[in-house]
Write a protein that holds these residues in place. Structure first.
Motif, PDB file in Angstrom:
ATOM      1  N   HIS A   1       0.838  -1.206   0.000  1.00 16.68           N
ATOM      2  CA  HIS A   1       0.000   0.000   0.000  1.00 16.68           C
ATOM      3  C   HIS A   1       0.874   1.257   0.000  1.00 16.68           C
ATOM      4  O   HIS A   1       0.625   2.200  -0.755  1.00 16.68           O
ATOM      5  CB  HIS A   1      -0.932  -0.008   1.216  1.00 16.68           C
ATOM      6  CG  HIS A   1      -1.925   1.099   1.195  1.00 16.68           C
ATOM      7  ND1 HIS A   1      -3.161   0.979   0.606  1.00 16.68           N
ATOM      8  CD2 HIS A   1      -1.864   2.373   1.674  1.00 16.68           C
ATOM      9  CE1 HIS A   1      -3.822   2.107   0.723  1.00 16.68           C
ATOM     10  NE2 HIS A   1      -3.057   2.973   1.369  1.00 16.68           N
TER      11      HIS A   1
ATOM     12  N   PRO B   1      -2.656  -0.146  -3.601  1.00 19.19           N
ATOM     13  CA  PRO B   1      -3.628  -0.156  -2.500  1.00 19.19           C
ATOM     14  C   PRO B   1      -3.975  -1.560  -2.014  1.00 19.19           C
ATOM     15  O   PRO B   1      -4.194  -2.472  -2.803  1.00 19.19           O
ATOM     16  CB  PRO B   1      -4.856   0.524  -3.101  1.00 19.19           C
ATOM     17  CG  PRO B   1      -4.297   1.395  -4.183  1.00 19.19           C
ATOM     18  CD  PRO B   1      -3.131   0.633  -4.735  1.00 19.19           C
ATOM     19  N   ALA B   2      -3.974  -1.695  -0.713  1.00 20.48           N
ATOM     20  CA  ALA B   2      -4.294  -2.969  -0.069  1.00 20.48           C
ATOM     21  C   ALA B   2      -5.773  -3.002   0.279  1.00 20.48           C
ATOM     22  O   ALA B   2      -6.389  -1.963   0.559  1.00 20.48           O
ATOM     23  CB  ALA B   2      -3.451  -3.135   1.195  1.00 20.48           C
TER      24      ALA B   2
ATOM     25  N   TYR C   1      -8.040  -0.700   2.972  1.00 23.01           N
ATOM     26  CA  TYR C   1      -7.474   0.629   3.186  1.00 23.01           C
ATOM     27  C   TYR C   1      -7.871   1.523   2.015  1.00 23.01           C
ATOM     28  O   TYR C   1      -7.857   1.088   0.868  1.00 23.01           O
ATOM     29  CB  TYR C   1      -5.944   0.571   3.320  1.00 23.01           C
ATOM     30  CG  TYR C   1      -5.528  -0.323   4.460  1.00 23.01           C
ATOM     31  CD1 TYR C   1      -5.642   0.096   5.777  1.00 23.01           C
ATOM     32  CD2 TYR C   1      -5.073  -1.617   4.221  1.00 23.01           C
ATOM     33  CE1 TYR C   1      -5.298  -0.736   6.821  1.00 23.01           C
ATOM     34  CE2 TYR C   1      -4.721  -2.457   5.266  1.00 23.01           C
ATOM     35  CZ  TYR C   1      -4.840  -2.008   6.564  1.00 23.01           C
ATOM     36  OH  TYR C   1      -4.506  -2.844   7.587  1.00 23.01           O
TER      37      TYR C   1
END
Length: 121
Positions: free
Chosen positions: A72, A77-78, A81
């Motif tokens: 992230h 992006p994870a 999140y």
């Protein structure tokens, strides 16, 4: 790491991103070295997970979490999140306490971020 950083969230994000990433990466590598080698293939990964002790399984889950946070911070992006959150709170929490200067900058970032949120309301 310098201590003469502006107290605006944007400036602190730029200063914090790499040291937070470095701290999380070091923690992940430590866990990776302590665990048996993790296979890539899904079936082999499942067998590997089943073979772990409870403590190793906990460390493997923590390793996955740290890897997701590092990704992230690196711009991938994870799940869980916000894609536009440059420094998720979980990453800050995971990096705190390992370096006093970094912990102080994290505290300053939170204060500046929270002041910005309060000023927007």
């Amino acid at each position: 790491m310098t201590t003469t950083v502006e107290a605006d969230p944007g400036g602190l994000v730029a200063v914090l991103r790499v040291p937070v990433w470095n701290t999380l990466t070091a923690r992940a590598e430590s866990l990776r070295r302590a665990l048996p080698p993790r296979p890539d293939a899904p079936a082999a990964r499942y067998a590997w997970l089943c073979s772990l002790t409870p403590a190793q399984a906990r460390d493997a889950a923590h390793l996955d979490h740290l890897d997701a946070l590092c990704a992230h911070l690196a711009g991938h992006p994870a799940l869980g999140y916000a894609p536009d959150d440059p420094l998720p709170e979980a990453a800050l929490e995971a990096a705190e306490g390992f370096n006093s200067q970094l912990t102080a900058l994290i505290t300053r970032y939170r204060a500046a971020r929270d002041d910005g949120r309060t000023g927007q309301r």
